[in-house]
Design a protein around this motif. Structure first.
Motif, PDB file in Angstrom:
ATOM      1  N   VAL A   1       0.678  -6.575  -5.922  1.00  0.00           N
ATOM      2  CA  VAL A   1      -0.263  -5.486  -6.180  1.00  0.00           C
ATOM      3  C   VAL A   1       0.244  -4.248  -5.450  1.00  0.00           C
ATOM      4  CG1 VAL A   1      -2.641  -4.670  -6.004  1.00  0.00           C
ATOM      5  CG2 VAL A   1      -2.190  -7.116  -6.343  1.00  0.00           C
ATOM      6  N   PHE A   2       0.520  -3.172  -6.221  1.00  0.00           N
ATOM      7  CA  PHE A   2       0.978  -1.898  -5.665  1.00  0.00           C
ATOM      8  C   PHE A   2      -0.198  -0.917  -5.637  1.00  0.00           C
ATOM      9  CE2 PHE A   2       4.436  -3.686  -8.175  1.00  0.00           C
ATOM     10  CZ  PHE A   2       5.563  -3.537  -7.380  1.00  0.00           C
ATOM     11  N   HIS A   3      -0.250  -0.085  -4.627  1.00  0.00           N
ATOM     12  CA  HIS A   3      -1.163   1.049  -4.690  1.00  0.00           C
ATOM     13  C   HIS A   3      -0.528   2.121  -5.569  1.00  0.00           C
ATOM     14  CE1 HIS A   3      -3.661   4.470  -3.471  1.00  0.00           C
ATOM     15  NE2 HIS A   3      -4.558   3.550  -3.136  1.00  0.00           N
ATOM     16  N   GLU A   4      -1.337   2.848  -6.312  1.00  0.00           N
ATOM     17  CA  GLU A   4      -0.820   3.866  -7.238  1.00  0.00           C
ATOM     18  C   GLU A   4       0.032   4.909  -6.517  1.00  0.00           C
ATOM     19  OE1 GLU A   4      -2.427   7.038 -10.621  1.00  0.00           O
ATOM     20  OE2 GLU A   4      -3.867   5.797  -9.507  1.00  0.00           O
ATOM     21  N   SER A   5      -0.251   5.142  -5.238  1.00  0.00           N
ATOM     22  CA  SER A   5       0.514   6.142  -4.485  1.00  0.00           C
ATOM     23  C   SER A   5       1.993   5.794  -4.397  1.00  0.00           C
ATOM     24  CB  SER A   5      -0.066   6.301  -3.069  1.00  0.00           C
ATOM     25  OG  SER A   5       0.017   5.075  -2.362  1.00  0.00           O
ATOM     26  N   VAL A   6       2.330   4.508  -4.517  1.00  0.00           N
ATOM     27  CA  VAL A   6       3.739   4.103  -4.513  1.00  0.00           C
ATOM     28  C   VAL A   6       4.478   4.762  -5.675  1.00  0.00           C
ATOM     29  CG1 VAL A   6       5.310   2.133  -4.771  1.00  0.00           C
ATOM     30  CG2 VAL A   6       3.292   1.931  -3.322  1.00  0.00           C
ATOM     31  N   LEU A   7       3.776   4.954  -6.799  1.00  0.00           N
ATOM     32  CA  LEU A   7       4.371   5.588  -7.975  1.00  0.00           C
ATOM     33  C   LEU A   7       4.348   7.109  -7.873  1.00  0.00           C
ATOM     34  CD1 LEU A   7       2.679   3.509 -10.845  1.00  0.00           C
ATOM     35  CD2 LEU A   7       4.660   2.906  -9.440  1.00  0.00           C
ATOM     36  N   ARG A   8       3.325   7.654  -7.246  1.00  0.00           N
ATOM     37  CA  ARG A   8       3.099   9.097  -7.292  1.00  0.00           C
ATOM     38  C   ARG A   8       3.748   9.866  -6.149  1.00  0.00           C
ATOM     39  NH1 ARG A   8       2.226   8.209 -12.293  1.00  0.00           N
ATOM     40  NH2 ARG A   8       0.238   7.198 -12.803  1.00  0.00           N
ATOM     41  N   GLN A   9       4.095   9.195  -5.058  1.00  0.00           N
ATOM     42  CA  GLN A   9       4.651   9.872  -3.890  1.00  0.00           C
ATOM     43  C   GLN A   9       6.096   9.415  -3.699  1.00  0.00           C
ATOM     44  OE1 GLN A   9       1.941   8.983  -0.681  1.00  0.00           O
ATOM     45  NE2 GLN A   9       0.217   9.937  -1.720  1.00  0.00           N
TER      46      GLN A   9
ATOM     47  N   PRO B   1       0.795  -1.229   0.000  1.00  0.00           N
ATOM     48  CA  PRO B   1       0.000   0.000   0.000  1.00  0.00           C
ATOM     49  C   PRO B   1       0.824   1.275   0.000  1.00  0.00           C
ATOM     50  CG  PRO B   1       0.038  -0.969   2.189  1.00  0.00           C
ATOM     51  CD  PRO B   1       0.753  -1.933   1.288  1.00  0.00           C
ATOM     52  N   MET B   2       2.079   1.215   0.485  1.00  0.00           N
ATOM     53  CA  MET B   2       2.856   2.443   0.632  1.00  0.00           C
ATOM     54  C   MET B   2       4.280   2.353   0.080  1.00  0.00           C
ATOM     55  SD  MET B   2       0.785   4.573   2.089  1.00  0.00           S
ATOM     56  CE  MET B   2       1.896   5.878   2.581  1.00  0.00           C
ATOM     57  N   LEU B   3       4.852   1.143   0.039  1.00  0.00           N
ATOM     58  CA  LEU B   3       6.256   0.987  -0.318  1.00  0.00           C
ATOM     59  C   LEU B   3       6.448  -0.086  -1.377  1.00  0.00           C
ATOM     60  CD1 LEU B   3       7.787   0.903   3.294  1.00  0.00           C
ATOM     61  CD2 LEU B   3       7.821   2.844   1.710  1.00  0.00           C
TER      62      LEU B   3
END
Length: 291
Positions: free
Chosen positions: A165-173, A111-113
């Motif tokens: 499965v990655f959360h998109e925030s891993v790419l954007r933050q 979810p974050m990393l």
């Protein structure tokens, strides 16, 4: 036939443990197969414990104590062996690292990393400094090396079949500067392109979804029941209750169904890497601040 090489029990705590296990087993005249009969584990796994290449799980230690009639010796010594290994990994993660080495399949939700085995050094250092700011450089160097040693999980052709499965925030933050982030995401994409794991991105607008409360790391094995590992900032837990693991597996299947297809996801990772590399991400952030 070549003589069997005797393990040096003085080399380490795991070596002492493995040598004692083999001596006790042979003293009562049992083969490896006879010793594991009735357990969830295979001959090769017990053999690797005897050669100090694997840690003894507590449930197998109890089984061995019953079969060899060793009065709880191997169960009592499990903790000593666990503490002696993986010194640069958090104690609560040691069992999961050991299980990872024999997993047949790994399914992970991030979810974050970015997952640890896919992280490059700048990314790792940034996380370590954020979580443990008082670590001296020697400890940080050790932790970096320990995490990079796990790269085989995704990069080796003989590693476990993996799905992430990655959360998109891993790419954007970004956690590191744009150049380092570009290199990090390009590395993730390159490993995926080599068919070492299957990536999916859960978009930010996916709405309610399973695992909103935290990460998940599911492992299945050829010679043991599946388990799930979940982790907080300073703690972690292995869940091995069969019914609960099934619930987690079903939730993970729903999470995958909510995520974007693998090829679309991989292109998103590559596009994000390119954005960081050519400065588009920084310019987009600046425009948003000015708006």
């Amino acid at each position: 036939m070549a003589a069997r090489k005797d393990l040096d029990g003085s080399a380490s705590v795991p070596a002492f443990y493995g040598k004692e296990l083999r001596w006790k087993r042979e003293a009562v005249g049992l083969t490896l197969q006879q010793t594991v009969d009735g357990s969830f584990y295979g001959v090769s796994y017990l053999s690797e414990i005897e050669r100090a290449q694997r840690r003894m799980p507590v449930d197998l230690a109890r089984h061995v104590d019953r079969v060899l009639r060793t009065d709880g010796f191997f169960e009592r010594r499990c903790e000593d062996v666990r503490k002696a290994k993986k010194a640069f990994h958090a104690p609560y993660f040691a069992d999961a690292v050991d299980m990872e080495t024999r997993a047949r399949d790994i399914e992970e939700w991030c979810p974050m990393l970015i997952p640890g085995p896919l992280q490059l050094e700048p990314y790792i250092r940034k996380i370590i400094h954020a979580f443990n700011p008082l670590d001296d450089e020697e400890v940080v160097d050790g932790k970096v090396a320990a995490r990079r040693d796990r790269a085989w999980v995704f990069e080796d052709a003989d590693g476990p079949a993996s799905w992430v499965v990655f959360h998109e925030s891993v790419l954007r933050q970004p956690l590191v500067d744009d150049d380092a982030m570009a290199e990090q995401l390009a590395h993730v994409a390159a490993v995926a392109r080599r068919r070492r794991f299957i990536p999916q991105i859960l978009p930010c607008n996916a709405g309610a979804h399973p695992f909103m409360m935290g990460s998940a790391f599911l492992m299945s094995f050829s010679d043991a029941p599946p388990v799930m590992y979940t982790e907080g900032m300073y703690s972690g837990q292995i869940v091995d209750d069969p019914g609960t693991v099934v619930q987690y597996q079903q939730a993970y299947n729903r999470l995958r169904a909510a995520a974007l297809p693998p090829e679309v996801s991989l292109k998103m990772i590559e596009a994000a890497a390119e954005d960081y590399g050519n400065g588009n991400h920084a310019r987009r952030i600046e425009r948003n601040h000015l708006a």
